[in-house]
Write a protein that holds these residues in place. Sequence first.
Motif, mmCIF file in Angstrom:
data_model
loop_
_atom_site.group_PDB
_atom_site.id
_atom_site.type_symbol
_atom_site.label_atom_id
_atom_site.label_comp_id
_atom_site.label_asym_id
_atom_site.label_seq_id
_atom_site.Cartn_x
_atom_site.Cartn_y
_atom_site.Cartn_z
ATOM 1 N N CYS A 177 0.855 -1.199 0.000
ATOM 2 C CA CYS A 177 0.000 0.000 0.000
ATOM 3 C C CYS A 177 0.888 1.246 0.000
ATOM 4 O O CYS A 177 0.630 2.226 -0.697
ATOM 5 C CB CYS A 177 -0.893 0.048 1.232
ATOM 6 S SG CYS A 177 -1.853 -1.430 1.553
ATOM 7 N N ARG A 178 1.959 1.151 0.798
ATOM 8 C CA ARG A 178 2.817 2.320 1.021
ATOM 9 C C ARG A 178 3.714 2.639 -0.171
ATOM 10 O O ARG A 178 4.404 3.657 -0.160
ATOM 11 C CB ARG A 178 3.651 2.119 2.288
ATOM 12 C CG ARG A 178 2.803 2.163 3.547
ATOM 13 C CD ARG A 178 3.608 1.855 4.789
ATOM 14 N NE ARG A 178 2.747 1.618 5.934
ATOM 15 C CZ ARG A 178 2.247 2.571 6.715
ATOM 16 N NH1 ARG A 178 2.529 3.825 6.462
ATOM 17 N NH2 ARG A 178 1.479 2.272 7.735
ATOM 18 N N ASN A 179 3.710 1.787 -1.169
ATOM 19 C CA ASN A 179 4.405 2.165 -2.408
ATOM 20 C C ASN A 179 3.741 3.401 -3.016
ATOM 21 O O ASN A 179 4.378 4.168 -3.738
ATOM 22 C CB ASN A 179 4.371 1.017 -3.423
ATOM 23 C CG ASN A 179 5.344 -0.094 -3.043
ATOM 24 O OD1 ASN A 179 6.344 0.162 -2.378
ATOM 25 N ND2 ASN A 179 5.039 -1.308 -3.466
ATOM 26 N N CYS A 180 2.447 3.563 -2.735
ATOM 27 C CA CYS A 180 1.723 4.724 -3.267
ATOM 28 C C CYS A 180 1.199 5.647 -2.167
ATOM 29 O O CYS A 180 1.126 6.856 -2.358
ATOM 30 C CB CYS A 180 0.536 4.281 -4.113
ATOM 31 S SG CYS A 180 0.993 3.348 -5.577
ATOM 32 N N HIS A 181 0.760 5.072 -1.057
ATOM 33 C CA HIS A 181 0.134 5.871 0.000
ATOM 34 C C HIS A 181 1.054 5.959 1.207
ATOM 35 O O HIS A 181 1.672 4.971 1.579
ATOM 36 C CB HIS A 181 -1.177 5.221 0.465
ATOM 37 C CG HIS A 181 -2.142 4.932 -0.643
ATOM 38 N ND1 HIS A 181 -3.026 5.852 -1.122
ATOM 39 C CD2 HIS A 181 -2.365 3.799 -1.357
ATOM 40 C CE1 HIS A 181 -3.757 5.305 -2.094
ATOM 41 N NE2 HIS A 181 -3.371 4.061 -2.251
ATOM 42 N N ASN A 182 1.083 7.157 1.804
ATOM 43 C CA ASN A 182 1.923 7.312 2.982
ATOM 44 C C ASN A 182 1.340 8.375 3.899
ATOM 45 O O ASN A 182 0.888 9.413 3.424
ATOM 46 C CB ASN A 182 3.336 7.732 2.542
ATOM 47 C CG ASN A 182 4.355 7.251 3.529
ATOM 48 O OD1 ASN A 182 4.230 7.506 4.717
ATOM 49 N ND2 ASN A 182 5.353 6.535 3.034
ATOM 50 N N PHE A 183 1.362 8.099 5.190
ATOM 51 C CA PHE A 183 0.866 9.102 6.143
ATOM 52 C C PHE A 183 1.638 10.418 6.013
ATOM 53 O O PHE A 183 1.078 11.490 6.175
ATOM 54 C CB PHE A 183 0.983 8.582 7.577
ATOM 55 C CG PHE A 183 -0.146 7.670 7.987
ATOM 56 C CD1 PHE A 183 -1.439 7.883 7.519
ATOM 57 C CD2 PHE A 183 0.065 6.605 8.848
ATOM 58 C CE1 PHE A 183 -2.490 7.057 7.890
ATOM 59 C CE2 PHE A 183 -0.971 5.770 9.236
ATOM 60 C CZ PHE A 183 -2.255 6.000 8.749
ATOM 61 N N ASP A 184 2.955 10.321 5.716
ATOM 62 C CA ASP A 184 3.781 11.533 5.636
ATOM 63 C C ASP A 184 3.304 12.485 4.542
ATOM 64 O O ASP A 184 3.456 13.700 4.643
ATOM 65 C CB ASP A 184 5.250 11.175 5.359
ATOM 66 C CG ASP A 184 5.861 10.444 6.537
ATOM 67 O OD1 ASP A 184 5.314 10.593 7.647
ATOM 68 O OD2 ASP A 184 6.861 9.724 6.348
ATOM 69 N N SER A 185 2.752 11.911 3.480
ATOM 70 C CA SER A 185 2.315 12.770 2.370
ATOM 71 C C SER A 185 0.793 12.924 2.335
ATOM 72 O O SER A 185 0.227 13.342 1.332
ATOM 73 C CB SER A 185 2.820 12.204 1.040
ATOM 74 O OG SER A 185 2.591 10.826 0.980
#
Lengths: 204, 292
Positions: free
Chosen positions: A151-159
Amino acid sequence: MAEQDSSNTGARGLSGLIAALRRPSVHYSLASLLLVGFVAGIIFWGGFNTALELTNTEEFCISCHEMRDNVYPEYKETIHYSNRTGVRATCPDCHVPKEWGYKMVRKIQASRELWGKMVGTIDTREKFEAKRLTLARSEWKRMKNSDSRECRNCHNFDSMDTEKQKKRASVQHEMAMEDNMTCIDCHKGIAHHLPEDMTDEDWD
Amino acid sequence: MMKKMMMTGVASAVFALATGSALAAAPADWSKVAATNVDLLYPGVSPVEWIMRGPSHGGARVLKRGESCTSCHSEEIGDMGRLIVSGGKIEPTPIPGKAAFINAKVQAAHDGENLYLRFTWKQPEASGAPKMDEANPVKIAYMLEDGGKVELAEQGGCWGSCHGDARTMPDGTDGKTKYVKDGSLANGVYYDLNQWRSGENKAYDGHVADKRVMEGGQALVAAEGKLEDGNWSVVFTRKLTGGEGDVALKSGNTYNFGFAIHDDNAEGRFHHVSLGYSLGIDADADIVAKKQ
């Protein structure tokens, strides 16, 4: 007697081959050998990777009716298939790690699925539905253990700007950040139907 | 029977006293009383059991942590109603033409003796579906709760009384009414319930504890409703303090509040429901009743 001769010849042939491989070349230069080895390496490695990547496509995934008829139509109804931005996440984007090491581990694990295909573990709709919860739990566990790496390849809490989200999403994401939660904790069923026999424990 | 007659007698006497008081009067001009906009959604089949389970309701997790329904949904009540009423989610038997949501205005005031609650809304178009409650084109009810003793009352208004086994639910039982978890008048675990029915032109003063009871309350003085130019206006007059099953309202306090409209001759779950709000008596809240 003839058999003994034949076996002796075979033993000699193998040890002869080993001896030949161990013997330094007297005909070819070291540069030629290195060049041939280099080119052959590229061909073999490239071929291996190409074959590997061929298995990393949606076409490959849905070439089996088990995927094409069950999970694929469900995914086609979701935002990961069709959305306003035109970005699509296909099967391997979520289910196969991008990094080489993790990818190889996953591919080796997935070889078990070939056995399942051969013996027809989920070759009918009924068999698939009966096994849906087991399959889903296995994937939820993998994602949870990897901190939802794919998931984090595209989505990230930081962004992620929660102020731009709908209220319901921002409330939940802010809580998830506080609690160090991971995507799959809440987003089960985001691309496939949830198993009907899923329990509250599966959710919590 | 004798007891019931006595209670009715006492209630009548109390009503007579209340209405006879020179001080007690509804605001002469409601346009001067602040109005709170509240959207009521068509809820489909969304009982407590549904909203508290993660696999069915993604918000169950934050709900269990104490967030209210409005903290996530206040800006999308109409959208939720549209999704549900069309059968897109949690409505196994959609009614074509049914309103997705109703926007109501709530006004409140008090005079030290009575609370006055006024609800106004535009009558939605009739669906044309068979009438479930032949006698009453419209019913409106509100519930009050004190102190958050009822599970979900503070977070979700009336939702704490809505269960999957209630009548008209797909898995419901005929005759099974609303109830609350560990409901008990003695322990103060109940909703106070007031309802007005348009066809009967009658007001009901009840409560919801281990079951729903439509009568027996002593706080409700009267409820009057009228439909003018397609707009409904219903005013409830309720004593601040009643008897058993009536939440006692005190100046400076806030109470949990929710209401529902049975539009289009609806029965049971086929109503429009508000999320949970707070009602303040001279106190800051979503809906404030100031002393006149």
